[in-house]
Design an enzyme around this catalytic site. Sequence first.
Site, PDB file in Angstrom:
ATOM      1  CE  LYS A 204      -3.622   0.400  -0.030  1.00 15.04           C
ATOM      2  NZ  LYS A 204      -4.595   0.679  -1.067  1.00 15.04           N
ATOM      3  CG  HIS A 337     -10.782  -3.584  -2.899  1.00 11.70           C
ATOM      4  ND1 HIS A 337     -11.929  -3.423  -2.132  1.00 11.70           N
ATOM      5  CD2 HIS A 337      -9.947  -2.597  -2.509  1.00 11.70           C
ATOM      6  CE1 HIS A 337     -11.777  -2.385  -1.340  1.00 11.70           C
ATOM      7  NE2 HIS A 337     -10.586  -1.864  -1.542  1.00 11.70           N
TER       8      HIS A 337
HETATM    9  O1  GKR Z   1      -7.039  -0.340   4.278  1.00 10.55           O
HETATM   10  O2  GKR Z   1      -6.179   1.632   4.083  1.00 10.55           O
HETATM   11  C1  GKR Z   1      -6.650   0.605   3.604  1.00 10.55           C
HETATM   12  C2  GKR Z   1      -6.753   0.492   2.113  1.00 10.55           C
HETATM   13  O3  GKR Z   1      -6.284   1.685   1.532  1.00 10.55           O
HETATM   14  C3  GKR Z   1      -8.160   0.217   1.665  1.00 10.55           C
HETATM   15  O4  GKR Z   1      -9.066   1.102   2.246  1.00 10.55           O
HETATM   16  C4  GKR Z   1      -8.308   0.266   0.173  1.00 10.55           C
HETATM   17  O5  GKR Z   1      -9.632   0.314  -0.171  1.00 10.55           O
HETATM   18  O6  GKR Z   1      -7.164  -1.846   0.175  1.00 10.55           O
HETATM   19  C5  GKR Z   1      -7.845  -0.959  -0.528  1.00 10.55           C
HETATM   20  C6  GKR Z   1      -7.283  -0.721  -1.909  1.00 10.55           C
HETATM   21  O7  GKR Z   1      -6.720  -1.615  -2.463  1.00 10.55           O
HETATM   22  O8  GKR Z   1      -7.457   0.363  -2.458  1.00 10.55           O
HETATM   23 MG    MG Z   2      -6.507  -0.620  -4.305  1.00 12.42          MG
END
Ligand code: GKR
Ligand code: MG
Length: 442
Positions: A204, A337
């Site tokens: 991420k 996702h």
């Molecule tokens: O858990 O902070 C998180 C992610 O950023 C999530 O909210 C995203 O929706 O995992 C997700 C993504 O792949 O964009």
């Molecule tokens: Mg994503």
Amino acid sequence: MKIVDMRLTPIAMADPPLLSSYGLHAPYALRTVVELVSEDELTGAAETHGGQGPLADLARARPFVVGRHAYDLARLWLAVGRERGDPPVDDATEQDAPTYPAQTYTLPGEGRLDAPLRVYAALEVAALDLIGKSVGVPVCDLLGGRVRDEVPFSAYLFYKRAGGGGSGQDAREDRWGEVLDPGAIVEQAKRMIAAYGFGSVKLKGGVLPPEQEIAAMLALRDALGPAIPLRIDPNAAWTTDTALRVGTALAGTLEYLEDPSPGLAGMARVRRGLRDAGVGTPLASNTAVTSFADVPAAIQSGGVQVILSDHHYWGGLRAITQLGRVCETFGIGLSMHSNSHLGLSLLAMVHLAAATPHLTYASDTHYPWQDAADEILVGGRVRFKGGAVGVPTGPGLGAELDQDALARGRERYERCGYRNRDDEAEMRRHVDSEWRRVVPRW
Ligand code: GKR
Ligand code: MG
């Protein structure tokens, strides 16, 4: 098989301080558990987005659910869709910020446009669990039968602040520590692979300046070797120029580049630019394509080569099996996702993946970030072997809710005070009082 009761339980679980372009995770993540009870006293269950918005949306659907036959799903969708308005139609081809698909800006579960799809999805999963339990077959068989017995998932790495999540009596051990540089990311990857056996890795991104995230990806490549496919997802934090720079620097390193820039038009520009530079990395998205309404523009624009589906907001398990056919038809990849979730959501994903032939990549899961103390299934956490979850053979989703654990989750919800996910507010509280989500930031 008539549904005679619908129980909604809002729950909270400890969540570590993970970072993304949305901001910072709060000490608690929220979920809602839906239980449908049949006249013959069987119960089907599903897990979905949490907090007061999703809870109220589901509560409004009660009159359409109670008294309905569990098999009557097409008309349930019509009823839920009519009550909440039509399914979303995003103008995904517009380039201006206000008309970007809502999901680019809102957190999954918080957008208003897909509320009917989210409500229906949760009800469908619970109904399928109920039907499966009634006729004695697994949910994947109700979806057409399994094409695989194990469903592979990807390690999901996060930059994070120190802390294990939860507070007071819910405080969890910080098993991962602070992670803010390439060395710590590599360490996190190695430990997660050792614990779960994952065969692919996603970072991420969108948290640190792009050069630092490029360095992290190159460090992962060096440490893990070419046999482990890598992905990075900055959640649209980069301009198209930055995305081109990153995509070029990571040429040959990524199996796909996820949501580098906002909107479909931005994604298409990145794809064209990369191709012109001789880089064939596919682009994946869970923000520029979030519903069937986005698919035609996604295909026409050429901005998305892999759709990252999510049954929680695309409208259920059957919708994603249909999406699989659409993706196959147009030569587009498909994966899943995720958002912070517990085992019930994981099992729904597993059954779905089992019954979706055209699933072309290991799916995302946040599951390693949650603690055993928060699990709500009888028998505790779902187990991984070799980075995969075995497809259950028992009826329904193949698990029962642990009602004591569910009650504890509800108490945690009452106690924690959080009623929606607001990563921006959390960032302002703990990191920088002026912090705002800016997309793109770099
Ligand atoms: O858990 O902070 C998180 C992610 O950023 C999530 O909210 C995203 O929706 O995992 C997700 C993504 O792949 O964009
Ligand atoms: Mg994503």
